[in-house]
Design an enzyme around this catalytic site. Structure first.
Site, PDB file in Angstrom:
ATOM      1  N   HIS A   1       0.707  -1.124   0.045  1.00 37.49           N
ATOM      2  CA  HIS A   1       0.116   0.033  -0.030  1.00 37.49           C
ATOM      3  C   HIS A   1       0.988   1.238   0.001  1.00 37.49           C
ATOM      4  O   HIS A   1       1.061   1.878   1.207  1.00 37.49           O
ATOM      5  CB  HIS A   1      -0.752  -0.177   1.250  1.00 37.49           C
ATOM      6  CG  HIS A   1      -1.880   0.968   1.157  1.00 37.49           C
ATOM      7  ND1 HIS A   1      -3.245   0.762   1.689  1.00 37.49           N
ATOM      8  CD2 HIS A   1      -2.045   2.275   0.568  1.00 37.49           C
ATOM      9  CE1 HIS A   1      -3.920   1.639   1.838  1.00 37.49           C
ATOM     10  NE2 HIS A   1      -3.214   2.660   0.848  1.00 37.49           N
TER      11      HIS A   1
ATOM     12  N   LEU B   1       2.674   6.468  -4.929  1.00 38.34           N
ATOM     13  CA  LEU B   1       3.703   7.157  -5.609  1.00 38.34           C
ATOM     14  C   LEU B   1       3.421   8.371  -6.331  1.00 38.34           C
ATOM     15  O   LEU B   1       4.219   9.075  -6.818  1.00 38.34           O
ATOM     16  CB  LEU B   1       4.471   5.952  -6.553  1.00 38.34           C
ATOM     17  CG  LEU B   1       5.022   4.945  -6.085  1.00 38.34           C
ATOM     18  CD1 LEU B   1       5.575   3.874  -6.954  1.00 38.34           C
ATOM     19  CD2 LEU B   1       6.010   5.283  -4.743  1.00 38.34           C
TER      20      LEU B   1
ATOM     21  N   ASP C   1       1.005   2.677   4.047  1.00 40.53           N
ATOM     22  CA  ASP C   1      -0.145   3.699   3.290  1.00 40.53           C
ATOM     23  C   ASP C   1       0.607   5.008   3.103  1.00 40.53           C
ATOM     24  O   ASP C   1       0.374   6.056   3.515  1.00 40.53           O
ATOM     25  CB  ASP C   1      -1.124   3.776   4.241  1.00 40.53           C
ATOM     26  CG  ASP C   1      -2.349   4.769   3.503  1.00 40.53           C
ATOM     27  OD1 ASP C   1      -2.302   4.933   2.436  1.00 40.53           O
ATOM     28  OD2 ASP C   1      -3.115   5.252   4.641  1.00 40.53           O
TER      29      ASP C   1
ATOM     30  N   HIS D   1     -10.967  -0.098   0.738  1.00 42.07           N
ATOM     31  CA  HIS D   1     -10.843   1.168   1.720  1.00 42.07           C
ATOM     32  C   HIS D   1     -12.297   1.126   2.568  1.00 42.07           C
ATOM     33  O   HIS D   1     -12.995   1.775   2.022  1.00 42.07           O
ATOM     34  CB  HIS D   1     -10.394   2.494   0.905  1.00 42.07           C
ATOM     35  CG  HIS D   1     -10.418   3.830   1.866  1.00 42.07           C
ATOM     36  ND1 HIS D   1      -9.409   4.534   1.956  1.00 42.07           N
ATOM     37  CD2 HIS D   1     -11.647   4.312   2.348  1.00 42.07           C
ATOM     38  CE1 HIS D   1      -9.777   5.597   2.672  1.00 42.07           C
ATOM     39  NE2 HIS D   1     -10.938   5.514   3.079  1.00 42.07           N
TER      40      HIS D   1
END
Length: 428
Positions: free
Chosen positions: A56, A59, A303, A177
C-alpha cells in the site's frame, strides 16, 4: 564485483551467519564462508531480513509529481528496506486502464530502486459506478493482481460483488478502503471523546466496521478474495477474526501509525496527524498490536501518502489527509511489536515481506534467506536509536508524524536481486 559476502548477520534475528550473494541470487548461507573474490559487508550482528514488500504505497505519478514521483518514492522505499512496492491507483489520470498501469510499471523498471507493482482501480475514475478494465489491466504487461479504489470506498454492494466475481476468474484480490461515506461526511478525526471536546467532525468506528462486515460476507458468498486496507479499530479486528474462523478468504493490513499514535495527538491541531482512517484510541492501538501478533492482521502496509508542504502547512480543516511512511515503517514496527516482545524478527519478516508478497503475488519477493533464492535482502542495525529528521528523507515530501521523535533501528543496506540500492544508510 558480482559476489558479496554479508558476514556475521543474524538471519531473521537468529544466530550470526554468513550469506554469500553471487549475481542476483544467494549462493550459500553458513558459517566461515570464504570471502575470496567477494565484496565483504561486515554485518556485526545486524539482523538480515528478506527485502520488505509494501502492499500500500502512493507514488503519486502520474499527475501529482509535486508530492512524489516513482523515482523519489522508490528511493524512499529502498531507504526503508523495501525491495517491492504496490502503487495505489489514485493518480491523475486514475490507473483504471491498461495504458496507465503499464506507464507506472515501466517507470518502476526504468528507475530500479525497487520493483513497482501497480494496483488497478476497481471502478472507472474511482467514482464507484462502473467497473474499470480489470481483465485488461491483469492481461497487460503490468500483470495487475490487486485492485483498489483506495482513498474512496467501493460503497455500492452490487459493484463490490461484481468486482469480487470478476477477479476470481484470474486469482486477483480486491483491496477495500472501508469507509461508509454517509457516516463520515465532514469527518475530521476519530469520533470519540477528543472529537467532542475539540468540536471536530467525527469519523466513527462503525463506518469502517460495517463495510468490512458486508465485504467479508460478499467474499464468502462469491468465493473470492478480499483484502482490508489500513484496518484501524478494535471492532474491525473482531470482524476479521470471525470471518477467518468461518474460512472466509480475507486478509487485512495495519499501517504503522495506527500501531503507535492515538487521537490524543489531534489536540495539537497539527495537520501532520490528519490521516484517513484517522488515528484512533489507545484501546484500538493495543487491539491492533495483538491482532498483528496473533495473525488476525496479516501484514503491515505503510499507506505512504506524500503531500507537498502547502497541503499540510495550513489550518486543520483544509489540510490533506495522509502521512509518509516508507522510511520509518520498520522502526515503528520494531518499537511497537519487537521491543515489546509481541513478535520476533522472523515475525517481522512474515508480516512485512512474506505475507504481502503472497497476497500481491510478487514473484521473487518474500522468499527465504537461503541458497538458490533471489538476493532481495535488507540489513538492519537494530541497536541504533535516533531522532527522525525528515530533512534527510529520500521522499519528495516531509509530512511525517515522527519528526524529532526517537525511534529504534536503522536500515543500513538493501539489495535488489543482488544489486545494492542502499549502502551504509546511503542510496547508491
Amino acid at each position: 564485483m558480482s559476489k558479496i559476502l554479508i558476514r556475521g548477520a543474524k538471519v531473521l534475528g537468529g544466530e550470526p551467519q554468513d550469506v554469500l550473494i553471487d549475481g542476483a541470487v544467494i549462493e550459500a548461507v553458513g558459517t566461515n564462508l570464504p570471502a575470496e573474490g567477494a565484496e565483504v559487508v561486515e554485518a556485526d550482528g545486524k539482523v538480515l531480513l528478506p527485502g520488505l514488500v509494501d502492499l500500500h504505497t502512493h507514488l503519486r505519478e502520474p499527475g501529482r509529481e509535486d508530492s512524489e514521483t516513482v523515482l523519489t518514492g522508490t528511493r524512499a522505499a529502498a531507504s526503508g528496506g523495501f525491495t517491492a512496492v504496490f502503487a495505489m491507483a489514485n493518480t491523475f489520470p486514475v490507473a483504471d486502464t491498461a495504458g496507465v498501469v503499464e506507464q507506472v510499471w515501466r517507470l518502476g523498471r526504468e528507475y530500479g530502486y525497487c520493483d513497482v507493482r501497480p494496483i488497478g482501480a476497481v471502478t472507472v475514475g474511482l467514482e464507484g459506478r462502473k467497473l474499470a478494465e480489470l481483465g485488461a489491466m491483469h492481461e497487460s504487461a503490468a500483470g495487475v493482481t490487486v485492485f483498489s479504489d483506495d482513498g474512496k470506498c467501493v460503497d455500492d454492494a452490487v459493484i463490490m460483488r461484481r468486482a469480487l466475481e470478476y477477479v476470481k476468474a484470474f486469482g486477483g484480490v480486491v483491496a477495500q478502503h472501508a469507509q461508509e461515506p454517509r457516516l463520515t461526511e465532514g469527518a475530521q478525526m476519530n469520533e470519540g471523546i477528543v472529537s467532542a471536546e475539540l468540536g471536530l467532525g467525527g469519523w466513527p468506528a462503525v463506518a469502517e466496521e460495517s463495510i468490512i462486515a458486508r465485504d467479508v460476507l460478499l467474499a464468502e458468498h462469491v468465493g473470492s478474495r478480499v483484502h482490508i486496507c489500513h484496518l484501524s479499530t478494535a471492532g474491525s479486528v473482531e470482524i476479521v477474526r470471525w470471518a477467518k474462523s468461518r474460512g472466509i478468504d480475507v486478509t487485512a493490513e495495519v499501517a504503522p501509525h495506527h500501531l503507535l499514535l492515538t487521537d490524543e495527538l489531534v489536540r495539537t491541531y497539527n495537520p501532520v496527524y490528519k490521516v484517513n482512517p484517522p488515528l484512533r484510541t489507545e484501546r484500538d492501538v493495543y487491539a491492533l498490536r495483538e491482532a498483528l501478533a496473533d495473525g488476525t492482521i496479516d501484514i503491515v502496509a505503510t499507506d505512504h501518502a506524500p503531500h507537498p508542504h502547502e497541503d499540510k502547512d495550513c489550518e486543520w480543516a483544509a489540510a490533506a489527509m495522509g502521512m509518509v511512511g516508507l522510511e520509518t515503517a520498520l522502526s515503528v514496527v520494531q518499537e511497537t511489536m519487537v521491543d515489546t516482545g509481541l513478535i520476533d524478527w522472523a515475525g517481522v519478516a512474515d508480516r512485512m515481506s512474506v505475507n504481502p508478497a503472497r497476497i500481491g503475488q510478487a514473484q521473487g519477493h518474500g522468499r527465504p534467506v537461503s541458497a538458490g533464492e533471489p538476493a532481495n535482502l535488507t540489513l538492519v542495525d537494530t541497536a541504533y536509536r535516533g531522532s527522525v529528521d525528515p530533512a534527510g528523507f529520500a521522499s519528495r515530501s516531509r509530512n511525517t508524524p515522527y519528526e524529532g521523535r526517537e525511534l529504534p533501528g536503522r536500515v543500513t543496506h538493501t539489495w535488489l536481486r543482488g544489486k545494492a540500492t542502499l549502502v551504509d544508510g546511503k542510496l547508491t
